[in-house]
Motif scaffolding. Structure first.
Motif, short mmCIF file in Angstrom:
data_model
loop_
_atom_site.label_atom_id
_atom_site.label_comp_id
_atom_site.label_asym_id
_atom_site.label_seq_id
_atom_site.Cartn_x
_atom_site.Cartn_y
_atom_site.Cartn_z
N ASN A 164 42.46 45.35 48.98
CA ASN A 164 43.29 44.15 48.84
C ASN A 164 42.51 42.99 48.21
N ARG A 165 41.23 42.88 48.55
CA ARG A 165 40.40 41.85 47.91
C ARG A 165 40.28 42.11 46.41
N MET A 166 40.10 43.37 46.04
CA MET A 166 39.99 43.70 44.62
C MET A 166 41.28 43.40 43.86
N LEU A 167 42.43 43.64 44.49
CA LEU A 167 43.72 43.40 43.84
C LEU A 167 43.96 41.92 43.57
N LYS A 168 43.23 41.06 44.27
CA LYS A 168 43.38 39.61 44.06
C LYS A 168 42.53 39.11 42.88
N GLU A 169 41.64 39.98 42.37
CA GLU A 169 40.79 39.59 41.26
C GLU A 169 41.56 39.63 39.94
N MET A 170 41.13 38.82 38.98
CA MET A 170 41.79 38.76 37.68
C MET A 170 41.68 40.09 36.94
N ASP A 244 51.25 46.86 43.05
CA ASP A 244 50.22 46.30 43.93
C ASP A 244 49.45 45.18 43.24
N ARG A 245 49.16 45.35 41.95
CA ARG A 245 48.40 44.33 41.22
C ARG A 245 49.20 43.03 41.11
N VAL A 246 50.51 43.15 40.91
CA VAL A 246 51.36 41.96 40.84
C VAL A 246 51.45 41.27 42.20
N LEU A 247 51.65 42.08 43.24
CA LEU A 247 51.80 41.53 44.59
C LEU A 247 50.46 41.14 45.21
N LYS A 248 49.37 41.70 44.67
CA LYS A 248 48.01 41.42 45.13
C LYS A 248 47.73 41.93 46.55
N TYR A 249 48.40 42.99 46.92
CA TYR A 249 48.08 43.70 48.17
C TYR A 249 48.59 45.13 48.06
#
Length: 365
Positions: A164-170, A244-249
């Motif tokens: 989830n932390r990685m998905l929040k990265e640009m 997941d990348r759009v939702l960031k989780y």
């Protein structure tokens, strides 16, 4: 089976300092609401599970104005010898557990040494709240019986946080993400299978207990709902990456599993009365007790907190017959109505101990 012979509680909730001895059979605690009955049962639960049955945060377990609490219990173990278990927790988050003055390498290593089942009014959250509560229930039972399950679940949750932390990265590192996905999938498979087997084992026992408790007036069932039914987690994660990348989780995985409780084919949350829901939850916890007793080869400690509330007399009578007719071990019962409780328990056994509580002070009667 481990039997709690003595407990010493210091600065836990509203209990300043208490040193109490118990019967190996039935122990009854009476007193008005808010005086400390439930806190005693929660202290016993905490010593077994290293966490409260009710509070997700330890900050609520300290007596007002104190910086640490401790719980120590002397148990007669299944080999006939006594062992002393001691737990200490500080407001700085330092939690230590010892057995016979020897510290565990990890606090979680203690879980399962003192099997316990708690039945309380707060169990209604299993019916009324989100799937988080039902997953927490299943995880707590399986973690007591299976350390590999607990370890796998802890590792999975750590990887989930990392993902989830990685998905929040640009710019998401897809190569590293795929490695994490493979490891999560490796862990998720056995967790899914353990949950599926547990529900399969639990369902007929819940139905049988409910039949006894309700007089066979309703049919109850359970269903395990998981995205992993019929596929693997790595396939789910690969297909949902863009979302997941759009939702960031992470939107797929065993962290989304749920368990449905049914009565006559309908959700008991919507169609069950308060009494029917209470009967189902008591049946669920008694079924948990039976499953754990079979797994361990001996009876867990049974904590019954205010179980007579919202049950009519016929269901109370059936509940008592269940307790009296089965090979139950040590039992702790709380009730605000001392006369009702003594009238019920005295019909079952003379091997019992009575305590009355007021403002966190317990007096043996």
């Amino acid at each position: 089976m481990p039997v709690l012979e003595k407990i010493v509680i210091s600065d836990f909730r509203n209990i300043e300092l208490q040193d109490l001895e118990f019967s190996p059979n039935i122990n009854c605690i009476s007193g008005n609401n808010g005086e400390g009955k439930t806190n005693l049962l929660d202290a016993i639960y905490y010593l077994s599970m290293t966490k409260s049955a009710f509070s997700t945060s330890d900050k609520f377990n300290f007596r007002h104005g104190t910086e640490e609490f401790s719980i120590a219990g002397t148990y007669r173990m299944e080999n006939g010898l006594s062992s002393r278990f001691a737990l200490k927790m500080t407001t700085k988050g330092d939690k230590k557990v010892r057995r016979d003055d020897k510290p565990y390498a990890k606090v979680s290593d203690h879980v399962g040494a003192l099997p316990v089942v708690m039945v309380s009014p707060s169990d209604i959250s299993l019916v009324s709240d989100s799937g988080d509560e039902r997953r927490r229930f299943v995880n707590s039972v399986l973690s007591q019986m299976d350390h590999e399950y607990m370890t796998s679940l802890q590792q999975y949750n750590r990887l989930l946080l990392q993902r989830n932390r990685m998905l929040k990265e640009m710019n998401v590192d897809r190569t590293l993400l795929e490695v994490i996905d493979m490891r999560m999938s490796y862990l998720a498979g056995p967790i899914y299978e353990a949950r599926r087997r547990f529900v399969d084992d639990l369902k007929p026992v819940v139905a049988e207990y409910y039949k006894i408790l309700s007089g066979d007036s309703e049919q109850v069932d359970m269903e395990y709902e998981s995205e992993l039914s019929g596929t693997s987690l790595d396939n789910l994660l690969a297909s949902s990456f863009e979302r997941d990348r759009v939702l960031k989780y992470t939107g797929s995985g065993i962290q989304r599993d749920d368990f449905s409780f049914l009565m006559n084919g309908h959700p008991i949350r919507r169609y069950g009365s308060q009494g029917q829901q209470k009967s189902f939850l008591v049946s669920l916890k008694f079924a948990q007790y039976e499953i754990m007793k079979k797994a361990y080869g001996f009876a867990p400690v049974l904590l019954l907190d205010d179980v007579f509330d919202k049950l009519d007399m016929s269901r109370i009578s059936n509940l008592l017959e269940m307790v009296a007719s089965n090979d139950f071990g040590q039992i702790f019962i709380t009730d605000s109505n001392k006369v009702r409780m003594s009238g019920i328990v005295d019909r079952l056994t003379q091997d019992r101990v009575y305590y009355e509580t007021q403002a966190g002070q317990f007096t043996r009667l």
